[in-house]
Design a protein around this motif. Structure first.
Motif, PDB file in Angstrom:
ATOM      1  N   LEU A 189       0.823  -1.215   0.000  1.00 25.57           N
ATOM      2  CA  LEU A 189       0.000   0.000   0.000  1.00 25.57           C
ATOM      3  C   LEU A 189       0.849   1.252   0.000  1.00 25.57           C
ATOM      4  CD1 LEU A 189      -2.733  -0.958   2.621  1.00 25.57           C
ATOM      5  CD2 LEU A 189      -2.854  -1.105   0.122  1.00 25.57           C
ATOM      6  N   GLY A 190       0.593   2.136  -0.950  1.00 24.97           N
ATOM      7  CA  GLY A 190       1.268   3.427  -0.990  1.00 24.97           C
ATOM      8  C   GLY A 190       0.388   4.511  -0.403  1.00 24.97           C
ATOM      9  N   SER A 191       0.904   5.727  -0.429  1.00 22.14           N
ATOM     10  CA  SER A 191       0.141   6.864   0.092  1.00 22.14           C
ATOM     11  C   SER A 191      -1.224   6.897  -0.572  1.00 22.14           C
ATOM     12  CB  SER A 191       0.824   8.186  -0.210  1.00 22.14           C
ATOM     13  OG  SER A 191       2.194   8.096  -0.047  1.00 22.14           O
ATOM     14  N   GLY A 192      -2.234   7.163   0.238  1.00 21.76           N
ATOM     15  CA  GLY A 192      -3.582   7.290  -0.295  1.00 21.76           C
ATOM     16  C   GLY A 192      -4.327   5.973  -0.351  1.00 21.76           C
ATOM     17  N   TRP A 193      -3.613   4.881  -0.237  1.00 23.50           N
ATOM     18  CA  TRP A 193      -4.242   3.569  -0.339  1.00 23.50           C
ATOM     19  C   TRP A 193      -4.368   2.895   1.023  1.00 23.50           C
ATOM     20  CZ3 TRP A 193      -5.732   1.572  -5.207  1.00 23.50           C
ATOM     21  CH2 TRP A 193      -5.267   2.276  -6.321  1.00 23.50           C
ATOM     22  N   SER A 194      -3.863   3.536   2.067  1.00 20.33           N
ATOM     23  CA  SER A 194      -3.804   2.849   3.372  1.00 20.33           C
ATOM     24  C   SER A 194      -5.176   2.473   3.947  1.00 20.33           C
ATOM     25  CB  SER A 194      -2.979   3.649   4.377  1.00 20.33           C
ATOM     26  OG  SER A 194      -3.370   4.980   4.365  1.00 20.33           O
ATOM     27  N   PRO A 195      -6.285   3.192   3.607  1.00 16.58           N
ATOM     28  CA  PRO A 195      -7.575   2.749   4.153  1.00 16.58           C
ATOM     29  C   PRO A 195      -7.920   1.306   3.761  1.00 16.58           C
ATOM     30  CG  PRO A 195      -7.805   4.947   3.214  1.00 16.58           C
ATOM     31  CD  PRO A 195      -6.428   4.449   2.842  1.00 16.58           C
ATOM     32  N   LEU A 196      -7.255   0.791   2.752  1.00 20.31           N
ATOM     33  CA  LEU A 196      -7.543  -0.582   2.325  1.00 20.31           C
ATOM     34  C   LEU A 196      -7.268  -1.587   3.439  1.00 20.31           C
ATOM     35  CD1 LEU A 196      -8.316  -1.962  -0.500  1.00 20.31           C
ATOM     36  CD2 LEU A 196      -6.032  -2.917  -0.322  1.00 20.31           C
ATOM     37  N   ALA A 197      -6.270  -1.312   4.254  1.00 19.92           N
ATOM     38  CA  ALA A 197      -5.901  -2.264   5.310  1.00 19.92           C
ATOM     39  C   ALA A 197      -7.088  -2.520   6.241  1.00 19.92           C
ATOM     40  CB  ALA A 197      -4.693  -1.744   6.085  1.00 19.92           C
ATOM     41  N   ALA A 198      -7.919  -1.487   6.460  1.00 20.10           N
ATOM     42  CA  ALA A 198      -9.060  -1.623   7.371  1.00 20.10           C
ATOM     43  C   ALA A 198     -10.145  -2.523   6.783  1.00 20.10           C
ATOM     44  CB  ALA A 198      -9.628  -0.246   7.686  1.00 20.10           C
ATOM     45  N   GLU A 199     -10.084  -2.773   5.493  1.00 19.59           N
ATOM     46  CA  GLU A 199     -11.109  -3.587   4.832  1.00 19.59           C
ATOM     47  C   GLU A 199     -10.795  -5.082   4.883  1.00 19.59           C
ATOM     48  OE1 GLU A 199     -13.655  -1.971   2.624  1.00 19.59           O
ATOM     49  OE2 GLU A 199     -13.035  -0.218   3.791  1.00 19.59           O
ATOM     50  N   VAL A 200      -9.623  -5.420   5.367  1.00 17.62           N
ATOM     51  CA  VAL A 200      -9.213  -6.838   5.378  1.00 17.62           C
ATOM     52  C   VAL A 200     -10.001  -7.595   6.442  1.00 17.62           C
ATOM     53  CG1 VAL A 200      -7.283  -8.418   5.747  1.00 17.62           C
ATOM     54  CG2 VAL A 200      -6.912  -6.260   4.535  1.00 17.62           C
ATOM     55  N   GLN A 201     -10.573  -8.709   6.030  1.00 16.79           N
ATOM     56  CA  GLN A 201     -11.351  -9.518   6.976  1.00 16.79           C
ATOM     57  C   GLN A 201     -10.517 -10.665   7.531  1.00 16.79           C
ATOM     58  OE1 GLN A 201     -14.634 -10.216   4.394  1.00 16.79           O
ATOM     59  NE2 GLN A 201     -15.818  -8.550   5.300  1.00 16.79           N
ATOM     60  N   ASP A 202     -10.891 -11.088   8.739  1.00 16.95           N
ATOM     61  CA  ASP A 202     -10.163 -12.173   9.442  1.00 16.95           C
ATOM     62  C   ASP A 202      -8.672 -11.861   9.490  1.00 16.95           C
ATOM     63  OD1 ASP A 202     -12.631 -13.505   9.529  1.00 16.95           O
ATOM     64  OD2 ASP A 202     -12.249 -14.475   7.609  1.00 16.95           O
TER      65      ASP A 202
END
Ligand code: HPA
Length: 272
Positions: A29-42
Motif C-alpha cells: 500500500l502506498g500513500s492514499g491507499w492505506s484505508p484498504l488495510a481496514a477492509e481486510v477480513q479475518d
C-alpha cells in the motif's frame, strides 16, 4: 545475521504466525491507499518491527504493518508501509521484504502508489495502471548482487496478462482505468517544471517516488508485478499551485474510495 538468514528467519516466523494456506498475492500500500488495510477480513497482524528482514520505518510515517486476511473474498497479504529511497539515498530498503514474500510463496506483488499526473487529461483522483516505468535516477536495489540473475529482464516488468485481467475487471466495475508509463524520481523534493517537461517528452504519464525499486526486486525474485498509481495532483508547472505533501494527501483522500473499489475488483480478477 546475514541478509539471507534474516529472510529465512522472517519467512519461518511468518509461516508460523499465518498458518497453512499462505496467500499468493501481496498488496503493497502506498500513500492514499492505506484505508484498504481496514477492509481486510479475518486479519492477522504482524508489525514490521517483529520481522528481522523488514525495514525499520520512520516514526510518524507509514505504519509498518503486515496484515494477512481476505479482501473481497481473496486471500491477500497486505503490507502497509515501505521504505523510500529518499529516506536513505539507497534503493534497496525493501529487499528483505520482497525476498521474504517470495520465500513464503507469494506469486504476485500488487503495488499501489500516489503519483503526480503529467497528462492534462488524467485528473487527480483517477487511477493509472503502470504499463512500464522509467528509472530516472538509474539506481538499482541490486547493486552489489552477484550471479547472472542480477541482469534482470524488465522488458515486461508489469505483467501483461495481469494487466489485461486488471483492465477487464475495471471495465466490468465501470471504473475508468488509464494506463501509462510511471517515472520514478528520488525525491523527497518535488520536480521542477523543466524536469516535468523532460519526463513528458520521455513518454511518462505519471511521476512518483516509489514502486520501481520494488518492481526490480520482485522481478529478480521471480514474482509477477502489477502496479496502480492514484493520481493525487497535477505535476509541477502544470497548474498554478505550489505542491506540498499535504496537497498530495488531500488529492489521495479525494480519489481513495473509488481507487479501493477498483483494487478489490482487480484482486478478484487476478488469475495466479
Ligand atoms: N511528484 C513526485 N511524487 C509524487 C507526486 C509528484 O507530483 N505526487 C505524488 N507523489
Amino acid at each position: 545475521m546475514s541478509d539471507a538468514e534474516a529472510v529465512a528467519r522472517t519467512a519461518a516466523l511468518l509461516k508460523q504466525r499465518l498458518g497453512p494456506g499462505a496467500p499468493r498475492i501481496a498488496v503493497l500500500l502506498g500513500s492514499g491507499w492505506s484505508p484498504l488495510a481496514a477492509e481486510v477480513q479475518d486479519a492477522v497482524d504482524v508489525t514490521y518491527a517483529e520481522l528481522p528482514a523488514f525495514p525499520v520505518l520512520a516514526v510518524g510515517g507509514h505504519a509498518g504493518l503486515l496484515r494477512a486476511g481476505r479482501l473481497g473474498g481473496v486471500e491477500v497479504l497486505v503490507l502497509a508501509g515501505r521504505q523510500h529511497a529518499y529516506e536513505t539515498g539507497r534503493a534497496d530498503g525493501m529487499r528483505g521484504v520482497i525476498r521474504t514474500l517470495a520465500a513464503i510463496g507469494i506469486r504476485v506483488l500488487v503495488q499501489t502508489n500516489a503519483a503526480g499526473s503529467l497528462d492534462a487529461a488524467l485528473r487527480p483522483g483517477e487511477v493509472m495502471l503502470v504499463g512500464d516505468h522509467i528509472n530516472v535516477p538509474q539506481l538499482s536495489p541490486l547493486f552489489g548482487e552477484s550471479g547472472d540473475g542480477r541482469f534482470v529482464d524488465l522488458s515486461a516488468a508489469y505483467d501483461p496478462a495481469l494487466r489485461a485481467q486488471a483492465r477487464a475487471a475495471a471495465a466490468r466495475a465501470g471504473i475508468a482505468l488509464h494506463e501509462g508509463v510511471y517515472a520514478w524520481v528520488m525525491g523527497p523534493q518535488f520536480e521542477t517544471p523543466a524536469e516535468i517537461r523532460m519526463l513528458r517528452s520521455f513518454g511518462a504519464r505519471a511521476v512518483g517516488m516509489s514502486t520501481v525499486p520494488e518492481t526490480i526486486l520482485a522481478r529478480h525474485a521471480g514474482l509477477r508485478v502489477l502496479a496502480l498509481s492514484l493520481l493525487t495532483n497535477m505535476a509541477a508547472g502544470m497548474e498554478p499551485v505550489p505542491l506540498s505533501h499535504a496537497h498530495t494527501l488531500a488529492g489521495a483522500a479525494a480519489g481513495s474510495e473509488r481507487a479501493l473499489r477498483l483494487l478489490v475488483a482487480v484482486l478478484q480478477a487476478l488469475e495466479c
